[in-house]
Scaffold this active site. Structure first.
Site, PDB file in Angstrom:
ATOM      1  N   THR A  75      -4.115  -3.225   8.473  1.00 22.24           N
ATOM      2  CA  THR A  75      -3.106  -2.208   8.143  1.00 22.24           C
ATOM      3  C   THR A  75      -1.947  -2.316   9.131  1.00 22.24           C
ATOM      4  O   THR A  75      -0.774  -2.367   8.730  1.00 22.24           O
ATOM      5  CB  THR A  75      -3.730  -0.794   8.200  1.00 22.24           C
ATOM      6  OG1 THR A  75      -4.770  -0.720   7.218  1.00 22.24           O
ATOM      7  CG2 THR A  75      -2.691   0.283   7.936  1.00 22.24           C
ATOM      8  N   THR A 243      -2.748  -1.821  25.915  1.00 22.53           N
ATOM      9  CA  THR A 243      -3.841  -2.554  26.566  1.00 22.53           C
ATOM     10  C   THR A 243      -4.738  -3.186  25.508  1.00 22.53           C
ATOM     11  O   THR A 243      -5.130  -2.524  24.540  1.00 22.53           O
ATOM     12  CB  THR A 243      -4.652  -1.590  27.458  1.00 22.53           C
ATOM     13  OG1 THR A 243      -3.767  -1.061  28.436  1.00 22.53           O
ATOM     14  CG2 THR A 243      -5.819  -2.297  28.126  1.00 22.53           C
ATOM     15  N   CYS A 329     -11.897   4.226  -5.914  1.00 24.27           N
ATOM     16  CA  CYS A 329     -11.265   3.492  -4.816  1.00 24.27           C
ATOM     17  C   CYS A 329     -10.353   4.344  -3.962  1.00 24.27           C
ATOM     18  O   CYS A 329     -10.413   4.316  -2.746  1.00 24.27           O
ATOM     19  CB  CYS A 329     -10.469   2.321  -5.349  1.00 24.27           C
ATOM     20  SG  CYS A 329     -11.477   0.857  -5.451  1.00 24.27           S
TER      21      CYS A 329
HETATM   22  C1  LIG Z   1      -9.311  -3.829   4.187  1.00 29.27           C
HETATM   23  C2  LIG Z   1      -7.979  -4.362   3.823  1.00 29.27           C
HETATM   24  C3  LIG Z   1      -6.835  -3.995   4.540  1.00 29.27           C
HETATM   25  C4  LIG Z   1      -6.889  -3.000   5.680  1.00 29.27           C
HETATM   26  O1  LIG Z   1      -7.515  -3.575   6.776  1.00 29.27           O
HETATM   27  P1  LIG Z   1      -7.913  -2.677   8.054  1.00 29.27           P
HETATM   28  O2  LIG Z   1      -8.288  -3.676   9.081  1.00 29.27           O
HETATM   29  O3  LIG Z   1      -9.064  -1.844   7.603  1.00 29.27           O
HETATM   30  O4  LIG Z   1      -6.724  -1.887   8.432  1.00 29.27           O
HETATM   31  C5  LIG Z   1      -5.635  -4.541   4.174  1.00 29.27           C
HETATM   32  N1  LIG Z   1      -5.538  -5.416   3.158  1.00 29.27           N
HETATM   33  C6  LIG Z   1      -6.613  -5.790   2.447  1.00 29.27           C
HETATM   34  C7  LIG Z   1      -6.448  -6.772   1.348  1.00 29.27           C
HETATM   35  C8  LIG Z   1      -7.862  -5.281   2.752  1.00 29.27           C
HETATM   36  O5  LIG Z   1      -8.914  -5.652   2.039  1.00 29.27           O
END
Ligand SMILES: *Cc1c(COP(=O)(O)O)cnc(C)c1O
Length: 405
Positions: A75, A243, A329
């Site tokens: 994210t 950090t 979802c």
């Molecule tokens: C899970 C996912 C994210 C988010 O990842 P996080 O590390 O949980 O923030 C973004 N893009 C896709 C395609 C995902 O499957």
């Protein structure tokens, strides 16, 4: 011996590989140093561990270690890539191209930027889930600075033609960002042969820890620059202050190394399990529809709609198996999946879909149990479905005039 509940939701998250945990443990207590401490061995040990992990992550995607920026997950990587490029290249233009089936971390980031002067094109996808490359070509303008198209889709597993998309972007001098969270570690991804400029990945989608991820930022041909979104001590070459999460980064590195090693064997094994699940289900049930093309698909994904069955009822019926439904979802809401709707699925088919995500610890026995259980529950639910009965009697539901009460 089967153990319940069975976990088949490996697109949501994966369990940590025990080897990853072993690699991380020393960095919580004995080797607790701050990787930015330059004056003593505590800091040096932490820095060494971080640099090893940087190499491991880089190797997974064919990058060099200087091109890896550690983040808190995909994210954040998506936010940094898109917002960072939008700010950095504001002189050049304000147009971003993405697709309707992207993860919310990309779509909502783009929506946010629209409030700050961005113009965003959300490409429609074809019924098979892939984007139309001609449509992409036509959408690029003089003002386009970035194309953001995911590698593998988290709901339907479709794999976009990233090398070709990258070639199109290169020709037009536009940067390509790809959210490779579901693809990295599962299928071969190479930032050079795939013509990628920015790439997001996450630890917990590849048997690593949660809360850690990386953004690949190309250093040459072209050299990509980003405006930082988190300011502070200038860590990660100024692109992401804070950090470093040393244990998490060590875990991400180990997870990347393991995934690269296991990929050839694992991808074949998962595709075989996936195909077995599909053929067991389709042998026993009619009116089942596969969402997304089977031709270009992540090996561990199957997404099926069971017509005339409510996804939520099906989920309740198979409550000893952890999977996701196309209507659950977006957590609390019962909105049907926007990804399935983008493929042109009607609300009813989107509501009746189940996503199966096979993982490193899935067994053949679990696949067989799942196929039998889903078959049984779908048959029972359909026995209660007047619509299914009408269809079986040969009535064309599209021609039925329903009364309002
Ligand atoms: C899970 C996912 C994210 C988010 O990842 P996080 O590390 O949980 O923030 C973004 N893009 C896709 C395609 C995902 O499957």
């Amino acid at each position: 011996m089967l153990k319940f509940p069975i976990y088949l939701d490996n697109h949501a998250t994966t369990p940590m590989d025990p080897r990853v945990l072993d690699a991380m443990l020393p960095y919580f207590q004995d080797l607790f140093g701050n990787a930015a401490s330059r004056n003593h061995s505590f800091g040096w040990a932490a820095e060494e561990a971080v640099e090893k992990a940087r190499k491991q992550v880089a190797a997974l995607i064919g990058a060099t270690s200087k091109e890896i920026v550690f983040t808190s997950g995909a994210t954040e990587s998506n936010n940094l890539a898109i917002k960072g490029a939008f700010e950095m290249y504001a002189q050049k233009g304000n147009h971003i191209i993405t697709a309707a089936t992207e993860h919310k971390a990309v779509l909502d980031t783009c929506k946010r930027l629209e409030k700050h002067g961005a113009r965003v094109t959300y490409l429609a996808v074809r019924p098979d889930g892939l984007i139309d490359l001609d449509l992409l070509r036509e959408s690029i303008t003089d003002k386009t600075i970035l194309v953001s198209i995911m590698y593998g889709n988290n709901e339907i597993g479709t794999v976009q033609d990233i090398p070709e998309i990258g070639r199109i972007c290169r020709e037009r001098g536009v940067l390509l960002h790809t959210d490779a969270t579901q693809a990295a570690g599962k299928i071969p991804v190479n930032v050079n042969s795939d013509n990628i400029d920015l790439l997001s990945l996450s630890g917990h989608k590849m048997y690593g820890p949660k809360g850690v991820g990386a953004l690949y930022v190309r250093r040459k041909n072209p050299r990509v620059q980003l405006t930082a979104q988190i300011d502070g001590g200038g860590h990660e070459r100024g692109m992401r202050s804070g950090t470093l999460n040393v244990p998490g980064i060590v875990g991400l590195g180990k997870a990347a190394e393991l995934s690269a090693q296991l990929m050839p064997e694992e991808s074949v094994k998962h595709a075989a399990m996936r195909d077995r699940l599909q053929s067991l289900l389709t042998a026993e049930l009619d009116e089942v529809y596969i969402n997304g093309t089977m031709e270009r698909r992540l090996p561990h994904n199957l997404n099926i709609s069971f017509a005339y069955v409510e996804g939520e009822s099906l989920l309740m019926g198979i409550n000893d198996i952890a999977v996701s439904s196309g209507s659950a979802c977006t957590s609390a809401t019962l909105e049907p999946s926007y990804v399935l709707k983008a493929l042109g699925a009607g609300d009813d088919l989107a509501h009746s879909s189940i996503r199966f995500g096979i993982g490193r610890f899935t067994t053949e026995e679990e696949i067989d149990y799942t196929a039998a259980k889903v078959t049984d529950v779908v048959k029972k639910l359909r026995e209660l479905s007047p619509l299914y009965e009408m269809v079986k009697e040969g009535i064309d539901l599209t021609k039925v005039e329903w009364s309002a009460h």
